[in-house]
Enzyme design. Structure first.
Site, PDB file in Angstrom:
ATOM      1  N   TRP A   1      16.213  39.873  11.336  1.00 15.40           N
ATOM      2  CA  TRP A   1      16.014  39.104  10.111  1.00 15.40           C
ATOM      3  C   TRP A   1      14.845  39.740   9.362  1.00 15.40           C
ATOM      4  O   TRP A   1      15.018  40.291   8.295  1.00 15.40           O
ATOM      5  CB  TRP A   1      15.742  37.638  10.449  1.00 15.40           C
ATOM      6  CG  TRP A   1      16.988  36.882  10.864  1.00 15.40           C
ATOM      7  CD1 TRP A   1      18.246  37.409  11.011  1.00 15.40           C
ATOM      8  CD2 TRP A   1      17.102  35.490  11.134  1.00 15.40           C
ATOM      9  NE1 TRP A   1      19.129  36.416  11.358  1.00 15.40           N
ATOM     10  CE2 TRP A   1      18.464  35.222  11.447  1.00 15.40           C
ATOM     11  CE3 TRP A   1      16.197  34.428  11.158  1.00 15.40           C
ATOM     12  CZ2 TRP A   1      18.929  33.930  11.766  1.00 15.40           C
ATOM     13  CZ3 TRP A   1      16.659  33.151  11.479  1.00 15.40           C
ATOM     14  CH2 TRP A   1      18.011  32.911  11.770  1.00 15.40           C
TER      15      TRP A   1
ATOM     16  N   GLU B   1      31.885  37.618  16.470  1.00 14.84           N
ATOM     17  CA  GLU B   1      30.869  38.439  15.817  1.00 14.84           C
ATOM     18  C   GLU B   1      30.470  39.514  16.811  1.00 14.84           C
ATOM     19  O   GLU B   1      29.883  39.208  17.848  1.00 14.84           O
ATOM     20  CB  GLU B   1      29.645  37.596  15.436  1.00 14.84           C
ATOM     21  CG  GLU B   1      29.971  36.467  14.479  1.00 14.84           C
ATOM     22  CD  GLU B   1      28.755  35.601  14.131  1.00 14.84           C
ATOM     23  OE1 GLU B   1      27.611  35.976  14.468  1.00 14.84           O
ATOM     24  OE2 GLU B   1      28.959  34.527  13.540  1.00 14.84           O
TER      25      GLU B   1
ATOM     26  N   CYS C   1      20.564   8.851  16.429  1.00 14.34           N
ATOM     27  CA  CYS C   1      20.833   9.361  17.769  1.00 14.34           C
ATOM     28  C   CYS C   1      20.387   8.345  18.817  1.00 14.34           C
ATOM     29  O   CYS C   1      21.046   8.149  19.831  1.00 14.34           O
ATOM     30  CB  CYS C   1      20.142  10.707  17.980  1.00 14.34           C
ATOM     31  SG  CYS C   1      20.977  12.046  17.109  1.00 14.34           S
TER      32      CYS C   1
ATOM     33  N   ASN D   1      29.570  26.677  12.899  1.00 12.79           N
ATOM     34  CA  ASN D   1      29.090  27.969  13.370  1.00 12.79           C
ATOM     35  C   ASN D   1      28.026  27.753  14.434  1.00 12.79           C
ATOM     36  O   ASN D   1      26.979  27.167  14.149  1.00 12.79           O
ATOM     37  CB  ASN D   1      28.485  28.763  12.207  1.00 12.79           C
ATOM     38  CG  ASN D   1      28.160  30.194  12.578  1.00 12.79           C
ATOM     39  OD1 ASN D   1      29.033  31.054  12.605  1.00 12.79           O
ATOM     40  ND2 ASN D   1      26.900  30.456  12.905  1.00 12.79           N
ATOM     41  N   GLU D   2      28.330  28.182  15.650  1.00 14.93           N
ATOM     42  CA  GLU D   2      27.358  28.112  16.746  1.00 14.93           C
ATOM     43  C   GLU D   2      26.645  26.762  16.817  1.00 14.93           C
ATOM     44  O   GLU D   2      25.440  26.664  16.575  1.00 14.93           O
ATOM     45  CB  GLU D   2      26.342  29.249  16.630  1.00 14.93           C
ATOM     46  CG  GLU D   2      26.964  30.619  16.780  1.00 14.93           C
ATOM     47  CD  GLU D   2      25.950  31.759  16.641  1.00 14.93           C
ATOM     48  OE1 GLU D   2      24.810  31.489  16.242  1.00 14.93           O
ATOM     49  OE2 GLU D   2      26.315  32.898  16.947  1.00 14.93           O
TER      50      GLU D   2
ATOM     51  N   CYS E   1      22.078  16.210  11.567  1.00 10.53           N
ATOM     52  CA  CYS E   1      22.274  15.465  12.809  1.00 10.53           C
ATOM     53  C   CYS E   1      23.769  15.175  12.966  1.00 10.53           C
ATOM     54  O   CYS E   1      24.380  14.622  12.063  1.00 10.53           O
ATOM     55  CB  CYS E   1      21.479  14.168  12.730  1.00 10.53           C
ATOM     56  SG  CYS E   1      22.031  12.966  13.961  1.00 10.53           S
TER      57      CYS E   1
ATOM     58  N   CYS F   1      16.687  11.549  16.213  1.00  3.91           N
ATOM     59  CA  CYS F   1      16.501  10.605  15.104  1.00  3.91           C
ATOM     60  C   CYS F   1      16.931   9.194  15.521  1.00  3.91           C
ATOM     61  O   CYS F   1      17.445   8.986  16.615  1.00  3.91           O
ATOM     62  CB  CYS F   1      17.280  11.081  13.874  1.00  3.91           C
ATOM     63  SG  CYS F   1      19.051  10.766  13.952  1.00  3.91           S
TER      64      CYS F   1
ATOM     65  N   CYS G   1      18.999  16.478  18.534  1.00  4.26           N
ATOM     66  CA  CYS G   1      18.338  15.675  17.508  1.00  4.26           C
ATOM     67  C   CYS G   1      17.761  14.416  18.151  1.00  4.26           C
ATOM     68  O   CYS G   1      18.316  13.883  19.106  1.00  4.26           O
ATOM     69  CB  CYS G   1      19.345  15.321  16.421  1.00  4.26           C
ATOM     70  SG  CYS G   1      18.659  14.249  15.142  1.00  4.26           S
TER      71      CYS G   1
ATOM     72  N   ARG H   1      19.418  26.752   8.084  1.00  2.00           N
ATOM     73  CA  ARG H   1      20.770  26.227   8.334  1.00  2.00           C
ATOM     74  C   ARG H   1      20.720  25.362   9.589  1.00  2.00           C
ATOM     75  O   ARG H   1      19.682  25.210  10.189  1.00  2.00           O
ATOM     76  CB  ARG H   1      21.767  27.388   8.500  1.00  2.00           C
ATOM     77  CG  ARG H   1      21.425  28.300   9.658  1.00  2.00           C
ATOM     78  CD  ARG H   1      22.512  29.350   9.916  1.00  2.00           C
ATOM     79  NE  ARG H   1      22.028  30.309  10.906  1.00  2.00           N
ATOM     80  CZ  ARG H   1      22.707  31.378  11.295  1.00  2.00           C
ATOM     81  NH1 ARG H   1      23.878  31.646  10.765  1.00  2.00           N
ATOM     82  NH2 ARG H   1      22.212  32.192  12.202  1.00  2.00           N
TER      83      ARG H   1
END
Ligand code: GLA
Ligand code: ZN
Length: 666
Positions: free
Chosen positions: A303, A295, A152, A141-142, A107, A149, A147, A103
């Site tokens: 994990w 959370e 960018c 999310n967070e 960019c 690229c 990046c 996930r």
């Protein structure tokens, strides 16, 4: 007071939803966060939206009184988005493009991805904005990552044009004359990838700033797409504090209606409860009381490898810790442990099998207690007189040039925090842009980047009677361009400190004084005013020459034996302390103790190690939280006669069970 869970109905057969909702209702859960990774299900192909399942899930929940925070799913772009244009995948600092399969693989500056983002966010808003079942939205999310690229790069060059106006100015500010790096065209300016060995520090820091701005800008894009469709819902993003330092959260938080963050105190080893406390204090420092833990750990984490399971009482204890420090909402991650996917072993309230167990009971107990006292124990203010400054930009500058192999800006902040935390002196953790005029004391460790404006604000603060604690590597750099100052250190801060740095040495890895690698010389606080206290310098050592200041600590060994290691200066109506080296923990406690006595800080009672005492609220409303993080029972005296909420009894002494919590009022 909100008690909720992070729920993923899309991970389970629909005929289970009813049972989940029933169990949630039984446990007293009043809120779920939904959908923040469910893009492929909400939009299986471009422009064809499927929100009916989500609507049905919301209905099942809402019929049991459970309200919803909806997450925009942009942290998990589906395969069809990536396949269409693989240049959406971010490029890391080695120049390698990430693959699909986890996930956060996008960019934030990619024009096509920004289109996708606008489309899904707008569609969600149009479908659900103003829905009475909703209380809020979480964007993405967070956010995190940098990046490198080509998009960018172009955006960075534009950002630089905006900042410097001309290449002449940029060349001057960065000092590109060094190694023949003068730029004649904006397009020549590179990104600080590892393809070159060591970049210009001005360029490098600007890139980190640009990268942080990129996330703020990307969040704005979502806000703009969403806002017009909203009713009363409030918008947030779930921040992450541990190790997530790439975005200036004071800027990210600015446009949000409330702040939330994700708290996992137990990943490995012992639970990191002092860090959790500091993170709560940062959430409050950034957004005031009323933040949520979006959370909250509710089971063993992991994990591929599983952490220890929270001991009985710890889930509640960590939740109360958040409330004590200003939270108004606790959302447990996650409802049920998933049978599939990367996070198969990141446990939730229910285990894989979905039957209620010990952790479910504990969450239920917490929710019941909140039903009873939640309102009463969460007054609006947490009284605080001292602030600890955390400067994201300084953090980035040290990330680029740590100065010492031992210097970790986060850890130094936490070392200062430790002294106050241990004495139950409440701190706000704030960024330097924040108004600090209401505090009595400011701790600003390693204030590396200083501009004139900050200097003036600090001077005003001290002149007005404030106490300022500074430390080594302060005032070293001009903040605009990351150039070393053209002055004696601590540069802009010299007047305030009333002393200057004659010379310095790193203690990182090199023997100094004692001949043992990594070990600094002995230092000792002078008997007055700190009470004699000693230890070994860490990280760095400044040899100080006093202009007007008095010595506060001396080197007791090494080449500078007998010379000042720290100073104290009266400036206007206030006082400035400068610490020329990193201190060991005992000396941090000593320093905090000195400040507490000197300022007659109200703080809570002193407690044995592992027990936090925190006041929330003022006057009649004030509530004292006692939190026992120890595996053993602890008996302590309250130092005043207080009424315990649970028993209604007045007491001067209390025994806390292992991981136990007790609440009191005056
Ligand atoms: C984070 C995320 C969640 C989940 C948990 C557990 O903080 O926000 O989606 O991944 O960690 O790994
Ligand atoms: Zn990019």
């Amino acid at each position: 007071m909100i008690v909720g869970v992070d729920y993923y109905p899309e991970h389970w057969p629909e005929d289970r939803w009813e049972r989940d909702a029933e169990l949630m209702e039984e446990a007293g859960i009043g809120l779920v966060r939904l959908a923040e990774f469910a893009w492929s299900k909400m939009e299986p192909e471009e422009g064809s939206f499927n929100f009916d399942w989500l609507d049905r899930a919301m209905e099942v929940l809402y019929s049991r009184g459970i309200e919803v925070v909806l997450g925009t799913p942009t942290a998990a772009p589906p395969a069809w988005i990536i396949e269409e244009d693989r240049s959406i995948l971010p490029v890391d600092e080695n120049g390698d493009r990430e693959g699909f399969g986890a996930r956060r693989h996008y960019c934030p500056n990619h024009p096509r991805y920004r289109e996708h983002t606008r489309r899904i966010v707008k569609a969600m808003g149009e479908r659900f904005g103003g829905d009475p079942r909703l209380v809020g939205w979480q964007l993405d999310n967070e956010f995190s990552g940098r990046c490198y690229c080509d998009y960018c790069k172009e955006a960075f060059q534009d950002w630089l044009k905006e900042k410097y106006g001309s290449l002449e100015e940029l060349n001057e500010e960065w000092g590109t004359i060094f190694w023949s790096q003068e730029y004649g065209e904006w397009e020549e300016i590179p990104l600080p990838t590892t393809r070159a060995r060591a970049h210009n520090p001005g360029l490098h820091l600007d890139y980190y700033r640009f990268s942080s701005d990129s996330w703020v800008d990307y969040q704005d894009l979502q806000l703009e797409a969403l806002r017009p469709t909203l009713g009363d819902e409030r918008v947030t993003h779930n921040f992450m504090f541990a190790g997530f330092t790439g975005i200036d959260y004071s800027e990210l938080g600015e446009e949000l209606d409330f702040l939330s963050w994700d708290n996992y105190p137990l990943i490995s080893g012992e639970p990191r409860t002092e860090r959790a406390a500091a993170a709560h204090d940062l959430a409050r420092g950034l957004g005031g009381t009323g933040f949520w833990v979006m959370e909250e750990q509710s089971g063993p984490s992991g994990w591929n490898v599983v952490s220890a399971t929270p001991r009985p009482g710890q889930i509640k204890l960590w939740s109360y810790q958040a409330l004590a420090r200003g939270a108004d909402g606790i959302v447990f991650f996650r409802w049920r442990t998933c049978r599939v996917g990367t996070e198969q072993y990141w446990h939730g309230v229910l285990d894989h099998h979905g039957e209620p167990g010990r952790r479910y009971d504990e969450v239920k107990e917490f929710a019941r207690e909140m039903e009873e006292v939640g309102k009463e124990i969460t007054p609006d203010r947490v009284p605080v007189e001292v602030a600890l400054i955390k400067d994201y930009e300084t953090g980035w500058a040290f990330e680029i040039q740590p100065n010492s192999t031992e210097l970790d800006y986060e850890e130094e902040g936490l070392a200062h925090y430790h002294g106050f935390h241990r004495l139950n002196v409440p701190l706000d953790v704030i960024t330097p842009g924040e108004d600090f005029s209401d505090y009595g004391a400011l701790i600003a460790p390693n204030l590396y980047l200083v501009n004139e404006e900050l200097r003036k604000r600090l001077e005003r603060f001290v002149r007005g009677g404030g106490t300022l604690i500074l430390s080594y590597r302060s005032g070293v750099k001009e903040s605009r361009n990351n150039k070393v100052v053209n002055q004696l250190l601590p540069g802009e801060l010299r007047q305030l400190v009333g002393a200057h740095v004659e010379e310095y040495t790193t203690l990182g890895g090199s023997p100094w004084g004692e001949g043992k690698a990594g070990e600094g010389p002995a230092i000792e606080f002078l008997p007055h005013p700190l009470g004699s206290m000693s230890g070994r310098a860490r990280v760095w050592a400044d040899r100080l020459k006093l202009d007007r200041a008095r010595p506060l600590a001396l080197y007791r060994s090494g080449p500078w034996e007998g010379e000042p290691a720290a100073s104290i200066n009266e400036y206007g109506a206030g006082t400035v302390i400068y610490l020329g080296s990193g201190l060991p923990r005992n000396m941090h406690r000593g320093l905090a103790y000195w400040l507490k006595e000197r300022m007659e800080l109200s703080g809570a009672a002193e407690t044995p190690a592992g027990v936090e005492a925190v006041w929330r609220g003022e006057g009649d409303e004030a509530v004292l939280y006692l939190l026992n993080h120890n595996a053993e029972e602890v008996t302590l005296s309250l130092q005043e006669d207080l009424k315990e909420l649970k028993s209604g009894e007045r007491r001067e002494e209390i025994t806390l069970s292992p991981y136990g919590v007790a609440l009191f009022r005056r």
